[in-house]
Write a protein that holds these residues in place. Structure first.
Motif, PDB file in Angstrom:
ATOM      1  N   TRP A   1      10.223   0.836 -14.581  1.00  0.00           N
ATOM      2  CA  TRP A   1       9.456   1.237 -13.412  1.00  0.00           C
ATOM      3  C   TRP A   1       8.409   0.181 -13.099  1.00  0.00           C
ATOM      4  O   TRP A   1       8.071  -0.640 -13.952  1.00  0.00           O
ATOM      5  N   GLU A   2       7.936   0.216 -11.849  1.00  0.00           N
ATOM      6  CA  GLU A   2       6.830  -0.636 -11.427  1.00  0.00           C
ATOM      7  C   GLU A   2       6.020   0.156 -10.407  1.00  0.00           C
ATOM      8  O   GLU A   2       6.577   0.742  -9.486  1.00  0.00           O
ATOM      9  N   VAL A   3       4.712   0.196 -10.594  1.00  0.00           N
ATOM     10  CA  VAL A   3       3.819   0.883  -9.665  1.00  0.00           C
ATOM     11  C   VAL A   3       2.908  -0.163  -9.044  1.00  0.00           C
ATOM     12  O   VAL A   3       2.302  -0.975  -9.748  1.00  0.00           O
ATOM     13  N   ARG A   4       2.848  -0.138  -7.722  1.00  0.00           N
ATOM     14  CA  ARG A   4       1.951  -1.037  -6.989  1.00  0.00           C
ATOM     15  C   ARG A   4       1.049  -0.191  -6.108  1.00  0.00           C
ATOM     16  O   ARG A   4       1.503   0.749  -5.468  1.00  0.00           O
ATOM     17  N   CYS A   5      -0.237  -0.527  -6.060  1.00  0.00           N
ATOM     18  CA  CYS A   5      -1.222   0.194  -5.247  1.00  0.00           C
ATOM     19  C   CYS A   5      -1.908  -0.804  -4.330  1.00  0.00           C
ATOM     20  O   CYS A   5      -2.247  -1.906  -4.748  1.00  0.00           O
ATOM     21  N   ALA A   6      -2.128  -0.378  -3.073  1.00  0.00           N
ATOM     22  CA  ALA A   6      -2.801  -1.228  -2.095  1.00  0.00           C
ATOM     23  C   ALA A   6      -3.722  -0.365  -1.245  1.00  0.00           C
ATOM     24  O   ALA A   6      -3.644   0.868  -1.283  1.00  0.00           O
ATOM     25  N   GLY A   7      -4.557  -1.010  -0.454  1.00  0.00           N
ATOM     26  CA  GLY A   7      -5.498  -0.309   0.395  1.00  0.00           C
ATOM     27  C   GLY A   7      -4.868   0.327   1.621  1.00  0.00           C
ATOM     28  O   GLY A   7      -5.461   1.203   2.238  1.00  0.00           O
ATOM     29  N   SER A   8      -3.663  -0.120   1.990  1.00  0.00           N
ATOM     30  CA  SER A   8      -2.993   0.433   3.162  1.00  0.00           C
ATOM     31  C   SER A   8      -1.480   0.306   2.993  1.00  0.00           C
ATOM     32  O   SER A   8      -1.007  -0.533   2.228  1.00  0.00           O
ATOM     33  N   PRO A   9      -0.709   1.105   3.724  1.00  0.00           N
ATOM     34  CA  PRO A   9       0.760   0.976   3.662  1.00  0.00           C
ATOM     35  C   PRO A   9       1.235  -0.414   4.082  1.00  0.00           C
ATOM     36  O   PRO A   9       2.185  -0.943   3.503  1.00  0.00           O
ATOM     37  N   GLY A  10       0.576  -1.016   5.065  1.00  0.00           N
ATOM     38  CA  GLY A  10       0.963  -2.355   5.506  1.00  0.00           C
ATOM     39  C   GLY A  10       0.773  -3.399   4.424  1.00  0.00           C
ATOM     40  O   GLY A  10       1.627  -4.270   4.231  1.00  0.00           O
ATOM     41  N   GLU A  11      -0.358  -3.329   3.716  1.00  0.00           N
ATOM     42  CA  GLU A  11      -0.604  -4.272   2.608  1.00  0.00           C
ATOM     43  C   GLU A  11       0.414  -4.056   1.493  1.00  0.00           C
ATOM     44  O   GLU A  11       0.900  -5.017   0.903  1.00  0.00           O
ATOM     45  N   LEU A  12       0.728  -2.805   1.232  1.00  0.00           N
ATOM     46  CA  LEU A  12       1.699  -2.511   0.174  1.00  0.00           C
ATOM     47  C   LEU A  12       3.061  -3.078   0.533  1.00  0.00           C
ATOM     48  O   LEU A  12       3.707  -3.733  -0.282  1.00  0.00           O
ATOM     49  N   LYS A  13       3.493  -2.852   1.763  1.00  0.00           N
ATOM     50  CA  LYS A  13       4.796  -3.346   2.210  1.00  0.00           C
ATOM     51  C   LYS A  13       4.869  -4.866   2.166  1.00  0.00           C
ATOM     52  O   LYS A  13       5.876  -5.441   1.781  1.00  0.00           O
ATOM     53  N   ALA A  14       3.766  -5.527   2.541  1.00  0.00           N
ATOM     54  CA  ALA A  14       3.710  -6.987   2.537  1.00  0.00           C
ATOM     55  C   ALA A  14       3.511  -7.557   1.139  1.00  0.00           C
ATOM     56  O   ALA A  14       3.701  -8.751   0.911  1.00  0.00           O
TER      57      ALA A  14
ATOM     58  N   GLY B   1      -2.854  -8.085  -0.967  1.00  0.00           N
ATOM     59  CA  GLY B   1      -4.050  -7.266  -1.128  1.00  0.00           C
ATOM     60  C   GLY B   1      -3.842  -6.119  -2.100  1.00  0.00           C
ATOM     61  O   GLY B   1      -4.444  -5.061  -1.955  1.00  0.00           O
ATOM     62  N   LEU B   2      -2.985  -6.332  -3.089  1.00  0.00           N
ATOM     63  CA  LEU B   2      -2.714  -5.266  -4.046  1.00  0.00           C
ATOM     64  C   LEU B   2      -3.939  -4.993  -4.914  1.00  0.00           C
ATOM     65  O   LEU B   2      -4.601  -5.906  -5.389  1.00  0.00           O
ATOM     66  N   ILE B   3      -4.218  -3.722  -5.108  1.00  0.00           N
ATOM     67  CA  ILE B   3      -5.307  -3.292  -5.974  1.00  0.00           C
ATOM     68  C   ILE B   3      -4.841  -3.287  -7.417  1.00  0.00           C
ATOM     69  O   ILE B   3      -5.571  -3.647  -8.327  1.00  0.00           O
ATOM     70  N   TRP B   4      -3.591  -2.874  -7.608  1.00  0.00           N
ATOM     71  CA  TRP B   4      -3.013  -2.833  -8.955  1.00  0.00           C
ATOM     72  C   TRP B   4      -1.517  -3.000  -8.858  1.00  0.00           C
ATOM     73  O   TRP B   4      -0.871  -2.452  -7.970  1.00  0.00           O
ATOM     74  N   ASP B   5      -0.968  -3.793  -9.745  1.00  0.00           N
ATOM     75  CA  ASP B   5       0.478  -3.959  -9.884  1.00  0.00           C
ATOM     76  C   ASP B   5       0.772  -3.894 -11.371  1.00  0.00           C
ATOM     77  O   ASP B   5       0.318  -4.740 -12.134  1.00  0.00           O
ATOM     78  N   SER B   6       1.485  -2.867 -11.783  1.00  0.00           N
ATOM     79  CA  SER B   6       1.786  -2.685 -13.205  1.00  0.00           C
ATOM     80  C   SER B   6       2.716  -3.761 -13.732  1.00  0.00           C
ATOM     81  O   SER B   6       2.804  -3.966 -14.938  1.00  0.00           O
ATOM     82  N   GLY B   7       3.431  -4.442 -12.825  1.00  0.00           N
ATOM     83  CA  GLY B   7       4.511  -5.308 -13.257  1.00  0.00           C
ATOM     84  C   GLY B   7       5.654  -4.408 -13.712  1.00  0.00           C
ATOM     85  O   GLY B   7       5.493  -3.190 -13.810  1.00  0.00           O
ATOM     86  N   GLN B   8       6.802  -4.982 -13.951  1.00  0.00           N
ATOM     87  CA  GLN B   8       7.934  -4.169 -14.384  1.00  0.00           C
ATOM     88  C   GLN B   8       7.739  -3.743 -15.835  1.00  0.00           C
ATOM     89  O   GLN B   8       7.479  -4.569 -16.695  1.00  0.00           O
TER      90      GLN B   8
END
Length: 82
Positions: free
Chosen positions: A47-60, A63-70
């Motif tokens: 699994w990999e969890v990525r968090c961003a401030g907005s859906p647009g930033e996440l999709k792009a 500006g990720l706040i957190w990325d667990s990596g795989q």
């Protein structure tokens, strides 16, 4: 071995047992999810969890706040936010 395309959905996303919570008091909330597939006996291996401030930033992926990596794990319940 042949390459088989499997439809996979991630459903029932939860944070500390809540759906779309607002204003969590927990600085390290726990994340959970379920998977659904159109094929039988499909299991999660990583699994990999990525968090961003907005859906647009996440999709792009910017500006990720957190990325667990795989993470190589079948766990999908109570994953601690870092």
């Amino acid at each position: 071995m042949r390459n088989i395309k499997v439809m996979l959905k991630v459903l029932n996303l939860r944070t500390d047992y809540r759906v779309n919570p607002v204003g969590l008091g927990n600085p390290r909330p726990r994340l959970s999810w379920e998977i659904q597939s159109d094929m039988r006996n499909v299991l999660q291996k990583a699994w990999e969890v990525r968090c961003a401030g907005s859906p647009g930033e996440l999709k792009a992926g910017k500006g990720l706040i957190w990325d667990s990596g795989q993470v190589e794990s079948d766990q999908s319940v109570q994953i601690e936010y870092q």
